[in-house]
Design a protein around this motif. Structure first.
Motif, mmCIF file in Angstrom:
data_model
loop_
_atom_site.group_PDB
_atom_site.id
_atom_site.type_symbol
_atom_site.label_atom_id
_atom_site.label_comp_id
_atom_site.label_asym_id
_atom_site.label_seq_id
_atom_site.Cartn_x
_atom_site.Cartn_y
_atom_site.Cartn_z
ATOM 1 N N MET A 53 0.837 -1.169 0.000
ATOM 2 C CA MET A 53 0.000 0.000 0.000
ATOM 3 C C MET A 53 0.886 1.237 0.000
ATOM 4 N N ALA A 54 0.457 2.225 -0.745
ATOM 5 C CA ALA A 54 1.193 3.479 -0.832
ATOM 6 C C ALA A 54 0.372 4.589 -0.190
ATOM 7 N N SER A 55 1.053 5.642 0.200
ATOM 8 C CA SER A 55 0.346 6.786 0.762
ATOM 9 C C SER A 55 0.957 8.071 0.229
ATOM 10 N N ILE A 56 0.147 9.130 0.271
ATOM 11 C CA ILE A 56 0.596 10.445 -0.183
ATOM 12 C C ILE A 56 0.762 11.336 1.037
ATOM 13 N N VAL A 57 1.924 11.988 1.128
ATOM 14 C CA VAL A 57 2.235 12.855 2.256
ATOM 15 C C VAL A 57 2.569 14.243 1.715
ATOM 16 N N LYS A 58 1.937 15.267 2.275
ATOM 17 C CA LYS A 58 2.212 16.636 1.855
ATOM 18 C C LYS A 58 3.365 17.188 2.682
ATOM 19 N N ARG A 59 4.340 17.755 1.986
ATOM 20 C CA ARG A 59 5.483 18.403 2.645
ATOM 21 C C ARG A 59 5.713 19.744 1.971
ATOM 22 N N ASN A 60 5.469 20.806 2.734
ATOM 23 C CA ASN A 60 5.584 22.172 2.216
ATOM 24 C C ASN A 60 4.713 22.327 0.971
ATOM 25 N N LYS A 61 5.324 22.592 -0.189
ATOM 26 C CA LYS A 61 4.550 22.779 -1.417
ATOM 27 C C LYS A 61 4.593 21.558 -2.334
ATOM 28 N N SER A 62 5.123 20.442 -1.856
ATOM 29 C CA SER A 62 5.202 19.251 -2.692
ATOM 30 C C SER A 62 4.489 18.082 -2.018
ATOM 31 N N PHE A 63 4.375 17.008 -2.764
ATOM 32 C CA PHE A 63 3.718 15.805 -2.280
ATOM 33 C C PHE A 63 4.662 14.630 -2.460
ATOM 34 N N GLY A 64 4.643 13.713 -1.525
ATOM 35 C CA GLY A 64 5.497 12.539 -1.618
ATOM 36 C C GLY A 64 4.675 11.267 -1.611
ATOM 37 N N VAL A 65 5.085 10.302 -2.437
ATOM 38 C CA VAL A 65 4.464 8.987 -2.439
ATOM 39 C C VAL A 65 5.403 8.067 -1.669
ATOM 40 N N VAL A 66 4.885 7.464 -0.605
ATOM 41 C CA VAL A 66 5.682 6.598 0.257
ATOM 42 C C VAL A 66 5.135 5.187 0.139
ATOM 43 N N TYR A 67 6.023 4.226 -0.150
ATOM 44 C CA TYR A 67 5.602 2.837 -0.251
ATOM 45 C C TYR A 67 6.746 1.928 0.147
ATOM 46 N N THR A 68 6.425 0.662 0.356
ATOM 47 C CA THR A 68 7.409 -0.332 0.778
ATOM 48 C C THR A 68 7.572 -1.377 -0.309
#
Length: 60
Positions: free
Chosen positions: A1-16
């Motif tokens: 499963m992946a998740s989206i994390v907002k950091r400042n003005k960008s977005f990150g996709v985090v997955y394993t």
């Protein structure tokens, strides 16, 4: 499963993923939410198919 994390003005996709029998966390930054959402869907589709140890490739 992946998740989206907002950091400042960008977005990150985090997955394993699993590489060489070890669990590894990946973080991929994107400038728009739409691009991050598209990548999240790709990662989840790959993970659902059961492929492990893959090298993620971004297809636009």
């Amino acid at each position: 499963m992946a998740s989206i994390v907002k950091r400042n003005k960008s977005f990150g996709v985090v997955y394993t993923s699993y590489e060489g029998g070890k669990q590894k966390q990946h973080w991929e930054p994107y400038h728009s939410y739409e691009a991050a959402l598209h990548r999240k869907e790709q990662v989840e589709l790959i993970q659902k198919s059961g492929r492990r140890g893959y090298k993620a490739v971004l297809i636009i």
